[in-house]
Design a protein around this motif. Structure first.
Motif, PDB file in Angstrom:
ATOM      1  N   TYR A 212       0.823  -1.202   0.000  1.00 15.95           N
ATOM      2  CA  TYR A 212       0.000   0.000   0.000  1.00 15.95           C
ATOM      3  C   TYR A 212       0.865   1.263   0.000  1.00 15.95           C
ATOM      4  O   TYR A 212       0.548   2.245  -0.685  1.00 15.95           O
ATOM      5  N   CYS A 213       1.959   1.236   0.767  1.00 15.61           N
ATOM      6  CA  CYS A 213       2.853   2.396   0.799  1.00 15.61           C
ATOM      7  C   CYS A 213       3.468   2.655  -0.567  1.00 15.61           C
ATOM      8  O   CYS A 213       3.565   3.813  -1.022  1.00 15.61           O
ATOM      9  N   VAL A 214       3.875   1.584  -1.245  1.00 12.48           N
ATOM     10  CA  VAL A 214       4.449   1.740  -2.580  1.00 12.48           C
ATOM     11  C   VAL A 214       3.404   2.284  -3.547  1.00 12.48           C
ATOM     12  O   VAL A 214       3.690   3.155  -4.374  1.00 12.48           O
ATOM     13  N   THR A 215       2.174   1.779  -3.432  1.00 14.17           N
ATOM     14  CA  THR A 215       1.098   2.273  -4.287  1.00 14.17           C
ATOM     15  C   THR A 215       0.841   3.756  -4.043  1.00 14.17           C
ATOM     16  O   THR A 215       0.626   4.527  -4.982  1.00 14.17           O
ATOM     17  N   SER A 216       0.871   4.159  -2.778  1.00 15.31           N
ATOM     18  CA  SER A 216       0.666   5.577  -2.461  1.00 15.31           C
ATOM     19  C   SER A 216       1.795   6.438  -3.012  1.00 15.31           C
ATOM     20  O   SER A 216       1.555   7.553  -3.503  1.00 15.31           O
ATOM     21  N   LEU A 217       3.021   5.944  -2.945  1.00  7.99           N
ATOM     22  CA  LEU A 217       4.140   6.695  -3.518  1.00  7.99           C
ATOM     23  C   LEU A 217       3.954   6.890  -5.020  1.00  7.99           C
ATOM     24  O   LEU A 217       4.363   7.910  -5.576  1.00  7.99           O
ATOM     25  N   ILE A 384      -6.271  16.838 -10.013  1.00 12.54           N
ATOM     26  CA  ILE A 384      -7.480  16.024 -10.146  1.00 12.54           C
ATOM     27  C   ILE A 384      -7.154  14.543  -9.998  1.00 12.54           C
ATOM     28  O   ILE A 384      -7.844  13.795  -9.295  1.00 12.54           O
ATOM     29  N   THR A 385      -6.079  14.105 -10.629  1.00 12.90           N
ATOM     30  CA  THR A 385      -5.693  12.692 -10.546  1.00 12.90           C
ATOM     31  C   THR A 385      -5.326  12.305  -9.118  1.00 12.90           C
ATOM     32  O   THR A 385      -5.748  11.261  -8.615  1.00 12.90           O
ATOM     33  N   LEU A 389      -7.617   9.562  -7.037  1.00 13.46           N
ATOM     34  CA  LEU A 389      -7.098   8.211  -6.848  1.00 13.46           C
ATOM     35  C   LEU A 389      -6.622   7.929  -5.424  1.00 13.46           C
ATOM     36  O   LEU A 389      -6.637   6.773  -4.990  1.00 13.46           O
ATOM     37  N   THR A 390      -6.191   8.945  -4.694  1.00 11.07           N
ATOM     38  CA  THR A 390      -5.671   8.703  -3.340  1.00 11.07           C
ATOM     39  C   THR A 390      -6.736   8.128  -2.406  1.00 11.07           C
ATOM     40  O   THR A 390      -6.525   7.073  -1.794  1.00 11.07           O
ATOM     41  N   PRO A 391      -7.894   8.777  -2.242  1.00  9.24           N
ATOM     42  CA  PRO A 391      -8.915   8.141  -1.377  1.00  9.24           C
ATOM     43  C   PRO A 391      -9.422   6.822  -1.932  1.00  9.24           C
ATOM     44  O   PRO A 391      -9.774   5.912  -1.166  1.00  9.24           O
ATOM     45  N   THR A 397      -7.919  -0.619  -0.487  1.00  7.50           N
ATOM     46  CA  THR A 397      -7.025  -1.459   0.324  1.00  7.50           C
ATOM     47  C   THR A 397      -7.705  -1.896   1.617  1.00  7.50           C
ATOM     48  O   THR A 397      -7.679  -3.083   1.983  1.00  7.50           O
ATOM     49  N   ILE A 398      -8.333  -0.949   2.312  1.00  3.72           N
ATOM     50  CA  ILE A 398      -9.003  -1.296   3.572  1.00  3.72           C
ATOM     51  C   ILE A 398     -10.160  -2.263   3.331  1.00  3.72           C
ATOM     52  O   ILE A 398     -10.315  -3.268   4.035  1.00  3.72           O
ATOM     53  N   ALA A 399     -10.963  -1.980   2.300  1.00  5.40           N
ATOM     54  CA  ALA A 399     -12.099  -2.857   2.008  1.00  5.40           C
ATOM     55  C   ALA A 399     -11.626  -4.248   1.601  1.00  5.40           C
ATOM     56  O   ALA A 399     -12.237  -5.259   1.987  1.00  5.40           O
ATOM     57  N   GLY A 400     -10.534  -4.330   0.832  1.00  5.79           N
ATOM     58  CA  GLY A 400     -10.022  -5.624   0.418  1.00  5.79           C
ATOM     59  C   GLY A 400      -9.537  -6.459   1.586  1.00  5.79           C
ATOM     60  O   GLY A 400      -9.840  -7.660   1.680  1.00  5.79           O
ATOM     61  N   VAL A 401      -8.786  -5.849   2.501  1.00  8.55           N
ATOM     62  CA  VAL A 401      -8.271  -6.583   3.656  1.00  8.55           C
ATOM     63  C   VAL A 401      -9.422  -7.043   4.555  1.00  8.55           C
ATOM     64  O   VAL A 401      -9.452  -8.196   5.024  1.00  8.55           O
ATOM     65  N   VAL A 402     -10.387  -6.145   4.802  1.00  5.15           N
ATOM     66  CA  VAL A 402     -11.525  -6.510   5.651  1.00  5.15           C
ATOM     67  C   VAL A 402     -12.328  -7.639   5.012  1.00  5.15           C
ATOM     68  O   VAL A 402     -12.760  -8.585   5.698  1.00  5.15           O
TER      69      VAL A 402
END
Length: 415
Positions: A212-217, A384-385, A389-391, A397-402
């Motif tokens: 997730y951190c890499v994706t955020s970067l 805009i991008t 995309l950030t939220p 990620t949170i929904a997938g893990v849950v």
């Protein structure tokens, strides 16, 4: 003791079932004592259990009167010298019998025989990796009689002993159950179903959170100024990091996993998202370095105005801005002509009503048009991008893990 052994083994055939009438069925009581699960190989589809298989039966050929042999009640003999139930692990990696030459059978003077077959049972298991690394697995171990022996396995009131179980590895032992299954080619089989669940904290800390951190970067590349020249290299590096995560997962799941683990799908989506972000990055850089002599289209202007409206920023014509800095009195004039005249009349009286030309009426009517440049367009696309995309990445990620944690269940056949 030696005399007793000689008497019992004289004329004894260890290859014949231990009943006087061979048409009778011999009941064998089975108790499974689980000690540990030292290895679970989801890639090789095998599970290894360390346990005791305790067998008990009555050997009608091995009886004696203790009074005739010095009061001896029990006798211990090697399994190679007497008949023992020929049991194999039906779905084992190897097909050798469970009993080894060093195992001993404890025989009572009434013929009741007991043996504890200590061993490591390495069986085949089909793993379902859909919810990896939050998966729950169930494996069956089939213990079957070798050959067409006329024996029948029975369970006591408590067929499972797991009080001495030793937790180890990345798996949590949940439960083990025992059942029968009749097959025409093997007869009465014993099935032990082992249920285990994976410790997911290790993968959460070492893979999911770093991913997730890499994706955020990959999204923060849009905040790097376009004139630094580092955006393209940074974005490609992020994509390569995601490929490394895919290589790690490839070594953890079976090559023929069906259905595909959701985590693999998630990583592929993140790689695709990183690809899209890089495409947008290239487009943004192209617009940023476009010749300012080329006019900006109305759609681009609308995009910039939309971003300015939400961010509270405003792009003002440079000449108007310079004019405002030059004469604060003019820019602060009241908005209506009547109030403007009221402010000017006193100064006219002070100058003996001499006609003076003023341009204060015409200057406030200057239209503050927004001058949109290609750099503004590039910045608007980046904002805009990033904001979109950030939220979305956080929620996905949170929904997938849950979901993986909550939806992970044992296979239907094990319930």
């Amino acid at each position: 003791m030696t005399t007793l052994k000689k008497m019992l083994l004289t004329g004894y055939d260890k290859d014949v079932v231990a009943v006087l009438n061979q048409s009778h069925v011999l009941n064998v009581t089975v108790i499974f004592s689980l000690l540990a699960i030292p290895e679970v190989d989801t890639v090789g589809s095998t599970i290894k259990l360390s346990a005791y298989l305790n067998l008990a039966w009555t050997d009608e050929k091995l009886t004696w009167d203790p009074a005739d042999y010095g009061g001896i009640q029990e006798l211990s003999l090697l399994v190679d010298t007497v008949w023992t139930p020929p049991i194999i692990l039906g779905n084992g990696v190897t097909t050798k019998t469970i009993a080894n030459s060093w195992h001993k059978v404890l025989i009572n003077h009434t013929g009741v025989s007991r043996v504890a077959l200590r061993g490591t049972f390495n069986g085949l298991c089909g793993f379902t990796m859909t919810f990896w690394p939050f998966d729950k697995q169930a494996c069956n171990l089939f213990f079957v009689p070798l050959g067409n022996e006329n024996i029948r396995f029975i369970f006591p009131s408590n067929p499972i002993h797991d009080d001495d179980f030793i937790p180890m590895g990345e798996w949590t032992y949940e439960q083990i159950t025992a059942s029968y299954q009749n097959r025409f080619y093997t007869g009465n089989d014993i099935i032990y179903t082992v249920k285990i669940s994976r410790h997911s904290a290790f993968y959460l800390l070492t893979m999911i959170i770093p991913l997730y951190c890499v994706t955020s970067l990959g999204l923060f590349v849009l905040l790097i100024p376009c004139d630094t020249g580092e955006r393209v290299g940074f974005g490609i590096t992020i994509m390569l990091s995601m490929v490394v995560f895919m290589m790690v997962i490839k070594d953890e799941v079976p090559k023929t996993s069906e259905p595909l683990p959701y985590m693999c799908i998630y990583i592929n989506i993140t790689v695709f998202a990183a690809f899209i972000v890089n495409i947008i990055n290239f487009v943004s850089l192209s617009l940023f370095h476009r010749n300012e002599a080329q006019p900006v289209g109305q759609r681009y202007k609308y995009l910039v105005n939309l971003v300015s409206m939400f961010s509270g920023n405003r792009t003002v014509h440079p000449e108007v801005k310079a004019r405002k800095n030059k004469d604060d009195n003019i820019t602060c004039l009241p908005s209506t002509p009547e109030k403007q005249l009221d402010n000017v009349l006193p100064s006219m009286r002070k100058e003996n009503l001499e006609p003076v030309e003023h341009d204060f009426i015409s200057e406030p009517t200057v239209k503050h048009d927004k001058i949109v440049t290609w750099k503004d367009v590039s910045n608007a696309i980046d904002r805009i991008t990033f904001v979109t995309l950030t939220p979305l990445a956080i929620l996905a990620t949170i929904a997938g893990v849950v979901y993986l944690k909550a939806a992970s269940v044992y296979p239907d056949w094990a319930n």
